[in-house]
Enzyme design. Sequence first.
Site, short mmCIF file in Angstrom:
data_model
loop_
_atom_site.label_atom_id
_atom_site.label_comp_id
_atom_site.label_asym_id
_atom_site.label_seq_id
_atom_site.Cartn_x
_atom_site.Cartn_y
_atom_site.Cartn_z
N ALA A 230 0.86 -1.20 0.00
CA ALA A 230 0.00 0.00 0.00
C ALA A 230 0.89 1.24 0.00
O ALA A 230 0.69 2.18 -0.79
CB ALA A 230 -0.93 0.00 1.21
N GLY A 280 8.18 12.60 1.93
CA GLY A 280 8.99 12.40 3.13
C GLY A 280 8.22 11.49 4.06
O GLY A 280 7.34 10.75 3.63
N CYS A 283 7.76 6.45 6.58
CA CYS A 283 7.34 5.16 6.02
C CYS A 283 7.75 4.87 4.58
O CYS A 283 8.28 3.81 4.29
CB CYS A 283 5.82 5.05 6.12
#
Length: 473
Positions: A230, A280, A283
Amino acid sequence: MEFKIKNICCIGAGYVGGPSMAVIAKNCPDLEVNVVDINRERINKWNSENFDELPIYEPGLKEIIKRCRGLNLHFSTEVKKNIANADLIFISVNTPTKTKGVGAGQASDLKYVDSSAREIAKYAKGKTIVVEKSTLPVRTAQTIKNILEQSNIDNRDTKGNQREFFVLSNPEFLAEGTAINDLENPDRILIGGEDQEAIQGLANIYENWISERKIITTNLWSSELSKLIANAFLAQRISSINSISALCESTGADISEVKLAIGSDKRIGNKFLNSGPGFGGSCFKKDISNLIYIANHYGLYEVSEYWQNVISINAWQTNRISKIVVEKLFNTISFKKISILGFAFKANTNDTRESPAIKICKDLLEENCKLAIYDPQVSPLQIEYDLQLKQSDNLSNNDQAEWTFADTVIDASINSDAILVITEWEEFKFINWEIVYKHMRKPAWIFDTRSIVDINKVKMSGINFWQIGKGKI
Ligand code: UDX
Ligand code: UDX
């Protein structure tokens, strides 16, 4: 066996653990929710009298903490006690990219997940559901299971009672800045696992406020992998649109018009198509790097190369911003002052992890310019840490790189040669450019990397203007 969950513990009071547990506590008044962390300073901030001193800024979070803290939501450093009392334990510790050893620069460092599992193995009692909340490489659940099952050979707790562990994967999809809304109204809840009763036990908690229809259950490995994918897909959309922003600048096309035209196609959709200074946050880069590492591990080199390009385009996009600024300011910015508006990696958060602002500011400082940095939520101390440079009380007239923190946009703009908008904070949409222009040194420039500045208003004020993805201004 049906699980009666009354007491939950979350290891890790960070950007994910803190808000997630706050929303569970709010929606499940019958549950005791204990959030534990090894970082005492962070826990003290979660417990601070002044709710403006919470360690995390998230719209709506303060209100929930005010309502639930001390009732059924507790923050503490007492890891042992809270593990022992818990029926269900979330592992929500950070999983940074390894900086050395095997897989350095790509693989996730699982040392905190490993140590959390060992703590659980030591102190848990009876039957315990252990939930991976952190984003983890596929098959980490197996490691957790092995640690839990093998650390205590006869699988009995300190009082001699039989113990049993049930490992689930329940990744969190919240985005910072909208975390509370994402947690209250998620698109889906994903639960991966093998034991149906344990899955139902966790699902029952979410069903207090989320429709059963939204709960997707899968096997452990699909759940772990889906979270990585995802994030990779979202990041890939940003790299795609950012690559086109540069093409727009070269050809005279306009990225906002292209976005509208392609986003109107239902198959493409209009979300996550904003070009900017590069993605940024903690994750995207970490998770794609991890995906690359996994693909390489299985010999899928073309797959890993494809995803590597998503990261490469992102770095290229960030790097080209400072080059454009230098070029427009007559190829030198030494002795010049540049105002930086926004330092967080996105609006509505105080988080600066992997913020494009860090790289852009460092690149500009390399050219010996002066920076005045304004962000409504990021502290000067955090900026000092990120730039590895102490702030100056006053900017000097010397030919040296310096930065200072500005309390307002106007303060930042005084005597500056250029303003660079890096984060899309709402207040930047309403800046009175005529007033700002009066404070600036001429010729004055605005560089808008987020397409949020109103071109017509800027044009009227007389400032030179550059905007990402705008071929003609
Ligand atoms: C989360 C996820 O958990 C991670 O997998 C995801 O990819 C990024 O977001 P996040 O909540 O943002 O991490 O991390 P952070 O804000 O650093 O919080 C983690 C907390 O865990 C820290 O406060 C740290 O002190 C704590 N921690 C870490 C422990 O309590 N015990 C440990 O052993 C290690
Ligand atoms: C992301 C995922 O969205 C979330 O589901 C996951 O749980 C954690 O990682 P987060 O990093 O908090 O969340 O924020 P997100 O809104 O995804 O933004 C990430 C970066 O992409 C930011 O730097 C943002 O400015 C940038 N971005 C986002 C764009 O440049 N353009 C866009 O259209 C959207």
